[in-house]
Design a protein around this motif. Sequence first.
Motif, PDB file in Angstrom:
ATOM      1  N   UNK A 206       5.652  -4.649 -14.551  1.00 29.53           N
ATOM      2  CA  UNK A 206       6.887  -5.013 -13.854  1.00 29.53           C
ATOM      3  C   UNK A 206       6.702  -5.039 -12.339  1.00 29.53           C
ATOM      4  N   UNK A 207       5.497  -4.739 -11.873  1.00 31.57           N
ATOM      5  CA  UNK A 207       5.218  -4.702 -10.427  1.00 31.57           C
ATOM      6  C   UNK A 207       4.450  -5.974 -10.052  1.00 31.57           C
TER       7      UNK A 207
ATOM      8  N   UNK B  43       3.306  -7.286  -7.206  1.00 33.82           N
ATOM      9  CA  UNK B  43       2.129  -7.157  -6.337  1.00 33.82           C
ATOM     10  C   UNK B  43       0.934  -6.608  -7.111  1.00 33.82           C
ATOM     11  N   UNK B  44       1.206  -5.663  -7.995  1.00 37.26           N
ATOM     12  CA  UNK B  44       0.131  -5.090  -8.803  1.00 37.26           C
ATOM     13  C   UNK B  44      -0.443  -6.133  -9.760  1.00 37.26           C
ATOM     14  N   UNK B  45       0.413  -6.972 -10.314  1.00 40.78           N
ATOM     15  CA  UNK B  45      -0.053  -8.041 -11.198  1.00 40.78           C
ATOM     16  C   UNK B  45      -0.969  -9.012 -10.451  1.00 40.78           C
ATOM     17  N   UNK B  46      -0.603  -9.325  -9.202  1.00 42.13           N
ATOM     18  CA  UNK B  46      -1.442 -10.233  -8.409  1.00 42.13           C
ATOM     19  C   UNK B  46      -2.787  -9.581  -8.081  1.00 42.13           C
ATOM     20  N   UNK B  47      -2.763  -8.280  -7.796  1.00 42.95           N
ATOM     21  CA  UNK B  47      -4.006  -7.565  -7.502  1.00 42.95           C
ATOM     22  C   UNK B  47      -4.936  -7.605  -8.712  1.00 42.95           C
ATOM     23  N   UNK B  48      -4.377  -7.391  -9.912  1.00 41.93           N
ATOM     24  CA  UNK B  48      -5.205  -7.390 -11.120  1.00 41.93           C
ATOM     25  C   UNK B  48      -5.755  -8.782 -11.429  1.00 41.93           C
ATOM     26  N   UNK B  49      -5.003  -9.801 -11.116  1.00 41.81           N
ATOM     27  CA  UNK B  49      -5.513 -11.168 -11.289  1.00 41.81           C
ATOM     28  C   UNK B  49      -6.732 -11.389 -10.402  1.00 41.81           C
TER      29      UNK B  49
ATOM     30  N   UNK C  59      -1.518   9.203  -3.923  1.00 41.50           N
ATOM     31  CA  UNK C  59      -1.714   9.087  -5.359  1.00 41.50           C
ATOM     32  C   UNK C  59      -0.512   8.598  -6.124  1.00 41.50           C
ATOM     33  N   UNK C  60       0.692   9.020  -5.713  1.00 40.44           N
ATOM     34  CA  UNK C  60       1.878   8.620  -6.474  1.00 40.44           C
ATOM     35  C   UNK C  60       2.165   7.126  -6.375  1.00 40.44           C
ATOM     36  N   UNK C  61       1.500   6.451  -5.408  1.00 40.43           N
ATOM     37  CA  UNK C  61       1.657   4.993  -5.323  1.00 40.43           C
ATOM     38  C   UNK C  61       1.025   4.306  -6.529  1.00 40.43           C
ATOM     39  N   UNK C  62       0.067   4.987  -7.178  1.00 45.27           N
ATOM     40  CA  UNK C  62      -0.568   4.420  -8.373  1.00 45.27           C
ATOM     41  C   UNK C  62       0.404   4.463  -9.533  1.00 45.27           C
ATOM     42  N   UNK C  63       1.123   5.544  -9.671  1.00 46.55           N
ATOM     43  CA  UNK C  63       2.078   5.704 -10.761  1.00 46.55           C
ATOM     44  C   UNK C  63       2.556   7.137 -10.835  1.00 46.55           C
ATOM     45  N   UNK C  64       3.810   7.341 -11.291  1.00 44.27           N
ATOM     46  CA  UNK C  64       4.375   8.689 -11.351  1.00 44.27           C
ATOM     47  C   UNK C  64       4.260   9.299 -12.740  1.00 44.27           C
ATOM     48  N   UNK C  65       3.727   8.553 -13.721  1.00 42.68           N
ATOM     49  CA  UNK C  65       3.482   9.107 -15.047  1.00 42.68           C
ATOM     50  C   UNK C  65       2.017   8.906 -15.385  1.00 42.68           C
TER      51      UNK C  65
ATOM     52  N   UNK D 108      -3.138   6.349 -15.307  1.00 46.97           N
ATOM     53  CA  UNK D 108      -4.503   6.232 -15.835  1.00 46.97           C
ATOM     54  C   UNK D 108      -4.794   4.883 -16.465  1.00 46.97           C
ATOM     55  N   UNK D 109      -3.793   4.251 -17.035  1.00 48.55           N
ATOM     56  CA  UNK D 109      -4.030   2.939 -17.645  1.00 48.55           C
ATOM     57  C   UNK D 109      -4.562   1.966 -16.610  1.00 48.55           C
ATOM     58  N   UNK D 110      -3.988   2.005 -15.416  1.00 52.37           N
ATOM     59  CA  UNK D 110      -4.402   1.092 -14.346  1.00 52.37           C
ATOM     60  C   UNK D 110      -5.763   1.486 -13.779  1.00 52.37           C
ATOM     61  N   UNK D 111      -5.951   2.789 -13.544  1.00 55.55           N
ATOM     62  CA  UNK D 111      -7.222   3.256 -12.990  1.00 55.55           C
ATOM     63  C   UNK D 111      -8.376   2.946 -13.935  1.00 55.55           C
ATOM     64  N   UNK D 112      -8.170   3.193 -15.231  1.00 57.15           N
ATOM     65  CA  UNK D 112      -9.241   2.953 -16.198  1.00 57.15           C
ATOM     66  C   UNK D 112      -9.555   1.464 -16.328  1.00 57.15           C
ATOM     67  N   UNK D 113      -8.549   0.625 -16.265  1.00 55.77           N
ATOM     68  CA  UNK D 113      -8.789  -0.816 -16.355  1.00 55.77           C
ATOM     69  C   UNK D 113      -9.619  -1.292 -15.173  1.00 55.77           C
ATOM     70  N   UNK D 114      -9.337  -0.764 -13.979  1.00 58.86           N
ATOM     71  CA  UNK D 114     -10.133  -1.118 -12.809  1.00 58.86           C
ATOM     72  C   UNK D 114     -11.567  -0.620 -12.952  1.00 58.86           C
ATOM     73  N   UNK D 115     -11.753   0.579 -13.484  1.00 60.95           N
ATOM     74  CA  UNK D 115     -13.097   1.116 -13.664  1.00 60.95           C
ATOM     75  C   UNK D 115     -13.929   0.252 -14.600  1.00 60.95           C
TER      76      UNK D 115
END
Length: 303
Positions: free
Chosen positions: A5-6, A8-14, A31-37, A42-49
Motif C-alpha cells: 500500500x506504500x 514509494x516503496x513499490x517504486x523502490x522495489x521495481x 528503523x521504524x521507517x521500514x515497518x512497525x510490525x 522482515x518481509x521487505x528486508x528479506x526480499x531485498x537480501x
Amino acid sequence: MEAHQRDDLNRLMEDARRTPRPFDMVVVNEGRAIGRTGRAFWKWVWELQELGIFVAVVKKDYDNSTPEGESKMRKDADYAEDERNIIRERTQGGLQEKAEDGGYIGGKVPYGYRITNKGLVGESKLAVDECDDACGDDCNKLKHEAENLRRGRELIVIRRDWRKAAIAMNSEGYAKRDGIPWGYHSLRQQVLSPIVLKARQVFRGSAGVKRGRDGNPINGEPVLINLSSIFTPAEIKELKAAAKRPVRRSPQRRIYTLSGRIVSPCGQRYVGGGKSRREKQYRCRGRIEKFATAGTCDGAARR
C-alpha cells in the motif's frame, strides 16, 4: 500500512528488481521507517537480501550486511513493534474513555444527527440535526435531517406506503444527505434505523470488531452511547404499527438458471421474478427505480 500500500516503496522495489541492479544499499533514517510490525519489517528486508541489497539505518549507524548489524536490526524491529503496540493501546484506551463519556468517537455520523464542538479535543458529541442557534440566517433555507425523519414518519403513518411517502417527501423539497431524492427503500431504512428508534449507538458492538479467542473485543468492552431522541415514545409506537408488514406465506422456491445472464437493451440484466405459476419469468433490473418517480426501463418480461 502494508508494504504493497506504500507507493514509494513499490517504486523502490521495481528499481531493485532491475538487471543490472542499480544499487546495493537502501538507506532509511530510522528503523521504524521500514515497518512497525515484524511482518512488514522482515518481509521487505528479506526480499531485498535475496536480491543482494542491504538496508542501512542512519539514526543508529548500522546496516545488515554484517552479523553485528543484523543483531542491531532485530532489536530495532522489536522496538518498533513495541512502540506500535503502546500507541495502539493509548489510542484505543482514549477512544474507550471518550465513548464512556458519551463523546463522538469517529466514523460515519448516523442520519438525523450532527457533530457538535467538532475539532475541540474531548468536547465533540452527537446531537440531533435540527434547527437551533447554530443555523444562523440560513435556517429557513435548510431542511435538517431530523426534519426529514419526522416528516417521513408522519407520511408513512398517514399513507401506509413507503413509495408514496417518498414521492410526497420529494415533492415537498426534502432530500437525502447527498442531495439525491428519496427512494422508498432509503426512506424506510433511515426512518426505521435502530439508532434513531432507540436513540443510542453502540461503540465496539459491530460484527467487524476485532475479538480474541474468547469472543470478547480485544481493545475494550462495548459501550452504549445514549443520544437525544428524535421521536417521542408515542411516535415510535405509532410508526412501528404503521410500518408493520403483513405476514406472507413463502411461495415455493424456484431456480432461475438464466438470472443475470441476459442483457437488457437498457444495459441492465434480467433476473428471475414474476407472478406466473406455470412458467418462469425474468424481469430487467432497470425496472426498479433508483428513487421515487425516477425513470425505469420499459423492457418486457421474458419467459
